[in-house]
Write an enzyme that holds these catalytic residues in place. Sequence first.
Site, PDB file in Angstrom:
ATOM      1  N   TYR A  53     -69.372  14.260 -43.869  1.00 28.91           N
ATOM      2  CA  TYR A  53     -69.015  13.144 -43.567  1.00 28.91           C
ATOM      3  C   TYR A  53     -67.460  12.657 -44.502  1.00 28.91           C
ATOM      4  CZ  TYR A  53     -68.568   7.937 -43.452  1.00 28.91           C
ATOM      5  OH  TYR A  53     -68.365   6.812 -43.486  1.00 28.91           O
TER       6      TYR A  53
ATOM      7  N   ILE B 177     -68.805  -2.968 -38.105  1.00 31.05           N
ATOM      8  CA  ILE B 177     -67.286  -3.270 -38.570  1.00 31.05           C
ATOM      9  C   ILE B 177     -66.466  -3.626 -37.220  1.00 31.05           C
ATOM     10  CG2 ILE B 177     -65.067  -2.230 -39.254  1.00 31.05           C
ATOM     11  CD1 ILE B 177     -67.140  -0.760 -41.719  1.00 31.05           C
TER      12      ILE B 177
HETATM   13  P1  NAP Z   1     -72.079   1.009 -37.053  1.00 28.10           P
HETATM   14  O1  NAP Z   1     -72.722  -0.310 -36.931  1.00 28.10           O
HETATM   15  O2  NAP Z   1     -73.192   1.983 -37.019  1.00 28.10           O
HETATM   16  O3  NAP Z   1     -71.333   1.233 -36.009  1.00 28.10           O
HETATM   17  C1  NAP Z   1     -70.877   2.501 -35.214  1.00 28.10           C
HETATM   18  C2  NAP Z   1     -70.095   2.340 -34.017  1.00 28.10           C
HETATM   19  O4  NAP Z   1     -69.844   3.868 -33.610  1.00 28.10           O
HETATM   20  C3  NAP Z   1     -71.249   1.708 -32.844  1.00 28.10           C
HETATM   21  O5  NAP Z   1     -70.487   0.762 -32.277  1.00 28.10           O
HETATM   22  C4  NAP Z   1     -71.591   2.990 -32.056  1.00 28.10           C
HETATM   23  O6  NAP Z   1     -71.808   2.825 -30.727  1.00 28.10           O
HETATM   24  C5  NAP Z   1     -70.173   3.772 -32.307  1.00 28.10           C
HETATM   25  N1  NAP Z   1     -70.540   5.142 -31.840  1.00 28.10           N
HETATM   26  C6  NAP Z   1     -71.141   6.063 -32.641  1.00 28.10           C
HETATM   27  N2  NAP Z   1     -71.115   7.355 -32.065  1.00 28.10           N
HETATM   28  C7  NAP Z   1     -70.419   7.135 -30.854  1.00 28.10           C
HETATM   29  C8  NAP Z   1     -70.056   7.877 -29.832  1.00 28.10           C
HETATM   30  N3  NAP Z   1     -70.266   9.220 -29.592  1.00 28.10           N
HETATM   31  N4  NAP Z   1     -69.305   7.417 -28.888  1.00 28.10           N
HETATM   32  C9  NAP Z   1     -69.031   6.206 -28.891  1.00 28.10           C
HETATM   33  N5  NAP Z   1     -69.207   5.224 -29.913  1.00 28.10           N
HETATM   34  C10 NAP Z   1     -69.912   5.943 -31.054  1.00 28.10           C
HETATM   35  O7  NAP Z   1     -71.474   1.391 -38.378  1.00 28.10           O
HETATM   36  P2  NAP Z   1     -70.246   0.744 -39.174  1.00 28.10           P
HETATM   37  O8  NAP Z   1     -70.580   0.718 -40.566  1.00 28.10           O
HETATM   38  O9  NAP Z   1     -69.682  -0.457 -38.506  1.00 28.10           O
HETATM   39  O10 NAP Z   1     -69.087   2.032 -39.018  1.00 28.10           O
HETATM   40  C11 NAP Z   1     -67.885   1.837 -38.416  1.00 28.10           C
HETATM   41  C12 NAP Z   1     -66.863   2.799 -38.936  1.00 28.10           C
HETATM   42  O11 NAP Z   1     -66.718   2.485 -40.172  1.00 28.10           O
HETATM   43  C13 NAP Z   1     -67.391   4.474 -38.817  1.00 28.10           C
HETATM   44  O12 NAP Z   1     -66.180   5.171 -38.511  1.00 28.10           O
HETATM   45  C14 NAP Z   1     -68.089   4.457 -40.361  1.00 28.10           C
HETATM   46  O13 NAP Z   1     -67.999   5.879 -40.749  1.00 28.10           O
HETATM   47  C15 NAP Z   1     -66.822   3.882 -41.255  1.00 28.10           C
HETATM   48  N6  NAP Z   1     -67.177   3.235 -42.407  1.00 28.10           N
HETATM   49  C16 NAP Z   1     -68.273   2.635 -42.735  1.00 28.10           C
HETATM   50  C17 NAP Z   1     -68.614   2.146 -44.058  1.00 28.10           C
HETATM   51  C18 NAP Z   1     -70.077   1.387 -43.956  1.00 28.10           C
HETATM   52  O14 NAP Z   1     -70.382   1.403 -45.391  1.00 28.10           O
HETATM   53  N7  NAP Z   1     -70.702   0.633 -43.290  1.00 28.10           N
HETATM   54  C19 NAP Z   1     -67.943   2.697 -44.837  1.00 28.10           C
HETATM   55  C20 NAP Z   1     -66.818   3.451 -44.713  1.00 28.10           C
HETATM   56  C21 NAP Z   1     -66.599   3.739 -43.305  1.00 28.10           C
HETATM   57  P3  NAP Z   1     -73.495   2.823 -30.315  1.00 28.10           P
HETATM   58  O15 NAP Z   1     -74.105   2.122 -30.962  1.00 28.10           O
HETATM   59  O16 NAP Z   1     -73.146   2.225 -28.789  1.00 28.10           O
HETATM   60  O17 NAP Z   1     -73.451   4.151 -30.459  1.00 28.10           O
END
Ligand code: NAP
Length: 251
Positions: free
Chosen positions: A152, A20
Amino acid sequence: MSERKLVNKVAVITGGNSGIGLATARLFNENGAKVVVIGQNDRSLQAVEKELGGNTLALKADVAKVEEIAQAMARVQETFGRIDILFANAGISECPPIQETDEEFFDHIMGINVKGVFFAFTKALPYLSQGASVIMTSSVSHKKGRPGDPLYAASKAAVRSLVRTLALDPEVLARNIRVNAVSPGAIKTPLTSQETPELEKAINDYIASTVPMKRWGRPEEVAEAVLYLASAEAAYLTGSEISVDGGLGES
Ligand code: NAP
């Protein structure tokens, strides 16, 4: 292309190197913003910088470490002189079974999903411009029970609550800074990818039977909502939330 909405704005996106956050970094870049992505993975950070070009800065920081967030925000200030948009989005989701959840894991997930969001805000605050927009990533999980992932869901409820209260902070209001949440539903990103084709099929079937729109959302569909919240069009929204969940949160 339609009118560019963020010309010369300085936008910081935590977790801007995947899913995202990356889709949002691309959309902000297309809309004329100078984009700073913060993450941990060297390879994907470099890839974003290369893909988006000149006005992009990729910074390595662990959002769970307050000193690292503070240093990253100070770097943005040194480089661009201010922050107009903060998208506090970095997060993790996997939880062990309840009985196996120890203190270390509790601190780990809360450290990234709650502490990381709160301190991204406070460490950016001194540099936020008048009228800045802050968007925090919550989740549909803040309003629905999520069996198997209690921490979570709790972490995302905390983010929704932070938005509500930080938006009302007198200093924030006096500086016309808006704070809003985006609450994605089931979005196809690395976070939701499965290890085997069998698990992939099981989750696809689950999505088809539980999401009213019967499909996954795309990260680009969340990015459009974030762009709206970041833009002048959302000038009267604060403390609020946009759900991008195919109807899941209301079902
Ligand atoms: P994603 O592709 O796994 O991206 C997560 C991002 O967070 C990555 O860029 C990762 O960077 C970064 N991150 C994680 N831990 C970190 C840390 N300790 N320090 C700095 N950066 C960190 O997942 P996504 O689905 O895009 O999720 C983005 C947000 O949306 C999250 O907050 C998630 O909970 C929320 N969300 C997602 C969904 C879904 O269905 N996908 C639904 C509801 C909410 P690195 O890879 O460099 O660690």
